[in-house]
Scaffold this motif. Structure first.
Motif, PDB file in Angstrom:
ATOM      1  N   LEU A 153       0.830  -1.207   0.000  1.00  0.00           N
ATOM      2  CA  LEU A 153       0.000   0.000   0.000  1.00  0.00           C
ATOM      3  C   LEU A 153       0.864   1.257   0.000  1.00  0.00           C
ATOM      4  CD1 LEU A 153      -2.798  -1.058   2.504  1.00  0.00           C
ATOM      5  CD2 LEU A 153      -3.018  -0.754   0.031  1.00  0.00           C
ATOM      6  N   ALA A 154       1.930   1.249   0.804  1.00  0.00           N
ATOM      7  CA  ALA A 154       2.826   2.408   0.864  1.00  0.00           C
ATOM      8  C   ALA A 154       3.468   2.656  -0.494  1.00  0.00           C
ATOM      9  CB  ALA A 154       3.899   2.192   1.924  1.00  0.00           C
ATOM     10  N   LYS A 155       3.897   1.588  -1.159  1.00  0.00           N
ATOM     11  CA  LYS A 155       4.556   1.737  -2.455  1.00  0.00           C
ATOM     12  C   LYS A 155       3.587   2.252  -3.520  1.00  0.00           C
ATOM     13  CE  LYS A 155       7.438  -0.797  -5.702  1.00  0.00           C
ATOM     14  NZ  LYS A 155       8.076  -2.069  -6.017  1.00  0.00           N
ATOM     15  N   ARG A 156       2.367   1.753  -3.505  1.00  0.00           N
ATOM     16  CA  ARG A 156       1.384   2.134  -4.530  1.00  0.00           C
ATOM     17  C   ARG A 156       0.747   3.494  -4.276  1.00  0.00           C
ATOM     18  NH1 ARG A 156      -2.176  -3.299  -4.528  1.00  0.00           N
ATOM     19  NH2 ARG A 156      -0.489  -4.745  -4.992  1.00  0.00           N
ATOM     20  N   TYR A 157       0.388   3.760  -3.023  1.00  0.00           N
ATOM     21  CA  TYR A 157      -0.467   4.914  -2.744  1.00  0.00           C
ATOM     22  C   TYR A 157       0.120   5.927  -1.762  1.00  0.00           C
ATOM     23  CZ  TYR A 157      -3.597   1.405  -4.648  1.00  0.00           C
ATOM     24  OH  TYR A 157      -4.155   0.441  -5.438  1.00  0.00           O
ATOM     25  N   GLY A 158       1.127   5.552  -1.014  1.00  0.00           N
ATOM     26  CA  GLY A 158       1.694   6.450  -0.012  1.00  0.00           C
ATOM     27  C   GLY A 158       2.256   7.715  -0.639  1.00  0.00           C
ATOM     28  N   ALA A 159       2.623   8.640   0.203  1.00  0.00           N
ATOM     29  CA  ALA A 159       3.201   9.899  -0.272  1.00  0.00           C
ATOM     30  C   ALA A 159       4.513   9.630  -0.998  1.00  0.00           C
ATOM     31  CB  ALA A 159       3.448  10.825   0.915  1.00  0.00           C
ATOM     32  N   THR A 160       4.887  10.535  -1.866  1.00  0.00           N
ATOM     33  CA  THR A 160       6.166  10.394  -2.554  1.00  0.00           C
ATOM     34  C   THR A 160       7.296  10.590  -1.549  1.00  0.00           C
ATOM     35  OG1 THR A 160       6.346  12.740  -3.088  1.00  0.00           O
ATOM     36  CG2 THR A 160       5.201  11.339  -4.699  1.00  0.00           C
ATOM     37  N   ARG A 161       8.452  10.071  -1.882  1.00  0.00           N
ATOM     38  CA  ARG A 161       9.621  10.230  -1.008  1.00  0.00           C
ATOM     39  C   ARG A 161       9.949  11.712  -0.842  1.00  0.00           C
ATOM     40  NH1 ARG A 161      14.085   5.890  -1.612  1.00  0.00           N
ATOM     41  NH2 ARG A 161      12.217   4.803  -1.026  1.00  0.00           N
ATOM     42  N   ALA A 162       9.779  12.491  -1.905  1.00  0.00           N
ATOM     43  CA  ALA A 162      10.071  13.928  -1.835  1.00  0.00           C
ATOM     44  C   ALA A 162       9.164  14.616  -0.814  1.00  0.00           C
ATOM     45  CB  ALA A 162       9.917  14.569  -3.209  1.00  0.00           C
ATOM     46  N   THR A 163       7.883  14.271  -0.833  1.00  0.00           N
ATOM     47  CA  THR A 163       6.943  14.881   0.114  1.00  0.00           C
ATOM     48  C   THR A 163       7.275  14.483   1.545  1.00  0.00           C
ATOM     49  OG1 THR A 163       5.154  14.997  -1.503  1.00  0.00           O
ATOM     50  CG2 THR A 163       4.510  15.019   0.813  1.00  0.00           C
ATOM     51  N   SER A 164       7.471  13.187   1.796  1.00  0.00           N
ATOM     52  CA  SER A 164       7.751  12.755   3.167  1.00  0.00           C
ATOM     53  C   SER A 164       9.086  13.311   3.659  1.00  0.00           C
ATOM     54  CB  SER A 164       7.686  11.234   3.301  1.00  0.00           C
ATOM     55  OG  SER A 164       8.577  10.616   2.419  1.00  0.00           O
ATOM     56  N   SER A 165      10.091  13.408   2.782  1.00  0.00           N
ATOM     57  CA  SER A 165      11.383  13.975   3.169  1.00  0.00           C
ATOM     58  C   SER A 165      11.260  15.452   3.500  1.00  0.00           C
ATOM     59  CB  SER A 165      12.411  13.793   2.047  1.00  0.00           C
ATOM     60  OG  SER A 165      12.700  12.435   1.875  1.00  0.00           O
ATOM     61  N   ALA A 166      10.482  16.173   2.702  1.00  0.00           N
ATOM     62  CA  ALA A 166      10.301  17.606   2.956  1.00  0.00           C
ATOM     63  C   ALA A 166       9.595  17.841   4.292  1.00  0.00           C
ATOM     64  CB  ALA A 166       9.510  18.245   1.817  1.00  0.00           C
ATOM     65  N   VAL A 167       8.589  17.040   4.588  1.00  0.00           N
ATOM     66  CA  VAL A 167       7.852  17.208   5.836  1.00  0.00           C
ATOM     67  C   VAL A 167       8.731  16.838   7.034  1.00  0.00           C
ATOM     68  CG1 VAL A 167       5.873  16.402   7.194  1.00  0.00           C
ATOM     69  CG2 VAL A 167       5.593  16.943   4.762  1.00  0.00           C
ATOM     70  N   THR A 168       9.475  15.730   6.949  1.00  0.00           N
ATOM     71  CA  THR A 168      10.343  15.353   8.073  1.00  0.00           C
ATOM     72  C   THR A 168      11.436  16.397   8.284  1.00  0.00           C
ATOM     73  OG1 THR A 168      11.649  13.889   6.661  1.00  0.00           O
ATOM     74  CG2 THR A 168       9.905  12.866   7.947  1.00  0.00           C
ATOM     75  N   ALA A 169      11.973  16.951   7.218  1.00  0.00           N
ATOM     76  CA  ALA A 169      12.990  17.997   7.345  1.00  0.00           C
ATOM     77  C   ALA A 169      12.394  19.247   7.994  1.00  0.00           C
ATOM     78  CB  ALA A 169      13.588  18.333   5.982  1.00  0.00           C
ATOM     79  N   TRP A 170      11.197  19.617   7.581  1.00  0.00           N
ATOM     80  CA  TRP A 170      10.515  20.794   8.123  1.00  0.00           C
ATOM     81  C   TRP A 170      10.303  20.626   9.623  1.00  0.00           C
ATOM     82  CZ3 TRP A 170       5.987  22.154  10.585  1.00  0.00           C
ATOM     83  CH2 TRP A 170       5.604  23.489  10.499  1.00  0.00           C
ATOM     84  N   LEU A 171       9.821  19.447  10.019  1.00  0.00           N
ATOM     85  CA  LEU A 171       9.597  19.177  11.438  1.00  0.00           C
ATOM     86  C   LEU A 171      10.916  19.128  12.212  1.00  0.00           C
ATOM     87  CD1 LEU A 171       6.830  16.478  10.986  1.00  0.00           C
ATOM     88  CD2 LEU A 171       6.503  18.762  11.985  1.00  0.00           C
ATOM     89  N   GLY A 172      11.930  18.490  11.633  1.00  0.00           N
ATOM     90  CA  GLY A 172      13.238  18.400  12.278  1.00  0.00           C
ATOM     91  C   GLY A 172      13.853  19.770  12.513  1.00  0.00           C
ATOM     92  N   ALA A 173      13.669  20.667  11.572  1.00  0.00           N
ATOM     93  CA  ALA A 173      14.201  22.023  11.708  1.00  0.00           C
ATOM     94  C   ALA A 173      13.524  22.780  12.846  1.00  0.00           C
ATOM     95  CB  ALA A 173      14.033  22.789  10.400  1.00  0.00           C
ATOM     96  N   ARG A 174      12.400  22.291  13.297  1.00  0.00           N
ATOM     97  CA  ARG A 174      11.674  22.923  14.395  1.00  0.00           C
ATOM     98  C   ARG A 174      11.848  22.165  15.709  1.00  0.00           C
ATOM     99  NH1 ARG A 174      10.518  24.349   9.795  1.00  0.00           N
ATOM    100  NH2 ARG A 174       9.540  26.331   9.283  1.00  0.00           N
ATOM    101  N   GLY A 175      12.850  21.292  15.748  1.00  0.00           N
ATOM    102  CA  GLY A 175      13.198  20.614  16.990  1.00  0.00           C
ATOM    103  C   GLY A 175      12.408  19.355  17.287  1.00  0.00           C
ATOM    104  N   LEU A 176      11.733  18.815  16.299  1.00  0.00           N
ATOM    105  CA  LEU A 176      10.949  17.605  16.515  1.00  0.00           C
ATOM    106  C   LEU A 176      11.627  16.402  15.871  1.00  0.00           C
ATOM    107  CD1 LEU A 176       7.430  19.110  15.746  1.00  0.00           C
ATOM    108  CD2 LEU A 176       8.475  18.745  17.980  1.00  0.00           C
ATOM    109  N   ARG A 177      11.460  15.239  16.487  1.00  0.00           N
ATOM    110  CA  ARG A 177      11.927  13.989  15.886  1.00  0.00           C
ATOM    111  C   ARG A 177      10.792  13.504  14.997  1.00  0.00           C
ATOM    112  NH1 ARG A 177      12.644  13.987  21.081  1.00  0.00           N
ATOM    113  NH2 ARG A 177      11.122  12.368  21.581  1.00  0.00           N
ATOM    114  N   ALA A 178      11.080  13.268  13.738  1.00  0.00           N
ATOM    115  CA  ALA A 178      10.028  12.914  12.785  1.00  0.00           C
ATOM    116  C   ALA A 178      10.351  11.586  12.119  1.00  0.00           C
ATOM    117  CB  ALA A 178       9.891  14.009  11.736  1.00  0.00           C
ATOM    118  N   THR A 179       9.340  10.725  12.037  1.00  0.00           N
ATOM    119  CA  THR A 179       9.485   9.410  11.436  1.00  0.00           C
ATOM    120  C   THR A 179       8.293   9.148  10.529  1.00  0.00           C
ATOM    121  OG1 THR A 179      10.479   8.657  13.507  1.00  0.00           O
ATOM    122  CG2 THR A 179       9.807   6.959  11.946  1.00  0.00           C
ATOM    123  N   VAL A 180       8.559   8.703   9.310  1.00  0.00           N
ATOM    124  CA  VAL A 180       7.476   8.356   8.392  1.00  0.00           C
ATOM    125  C   VAL A 180       6.853   7.047   8.864  1.00  0.00           C
ATOM    126  CG1 VAL A 180       6.856   7.809   6.003  1.00  0.00           C
ATOM    127  CG2 VAL A 180       8.632   9.509   6.477  1.00  0.00           C
TER     128      VAL A 180
END
Length: 130
Positions: A82-109
């Motif tokens: 399901l993740a491979k077929r329908y999940g968010a793109t790697r670019a989207t999940s990477s951008a969101v985790t980076a955004w959260l990390g820059a604000r001091g949060l630990r982020a995991t997809v």
């Protein structure tokens, strides 16, 4: 507060679970001398829902595995499929985790690729998402 959604990344960030933020907001106060807090009292989690690669494709899949007349009836997929077929793109999940990390949060997809779990102090979660 975030600017109005203009990109998939901003739309994903804008889909934050408001319940998590609402639970965090009271903890961010200007109390003169707050009592000592345990780790569970100091930390908060929030889930950021990501924009799916193909929402309509996922909806069609769910209908087909649920329809007794369909050839794919009860032919379920694994979380990984399901993740491979329908999940968010790697670019989207990477951008969101980076955004959260820059604000001091630990982020995991999450394993389904449909959300990012953000964890940090209640104050950091409130600052980032509130």
């Amino acid at each position: 507060m975030l600017d109005p959604p203009a990109s998939p990344t901003r739309r994903a960030i804008a889909l934050l679970l408001t319940a998590a933020v609402a639970a965090v907001a009271p903890a961010v106060s200007d109390a003169a001398s707050p009592p000592p807090a345990t780790r569970l009292q100091r930390e908060a989690d929030a889930e950021v829902l990501l924009e799916l690669r193909t929402q309509s494709g996922l909806e069609q899949f769910v209908r087909s595995v649920s329809d007794p007349a369909a050839a794919s009836y009860r032919h379920y997929a694994t979380v990984e499929q399901l993740a491979k077929r329908y999940g968010a793109t790697r670019a989207t999940s990477s951008a969101v985790t980076a955004w959260l990390g820059a604000r001091g949060l630990r982020a995991t997809v999450g394993p389904s690729g449909t959300y990012v779990l953000a964890r940090g102090t209640r104050a950091a979660v409130a600052r980032a998402l509130g």
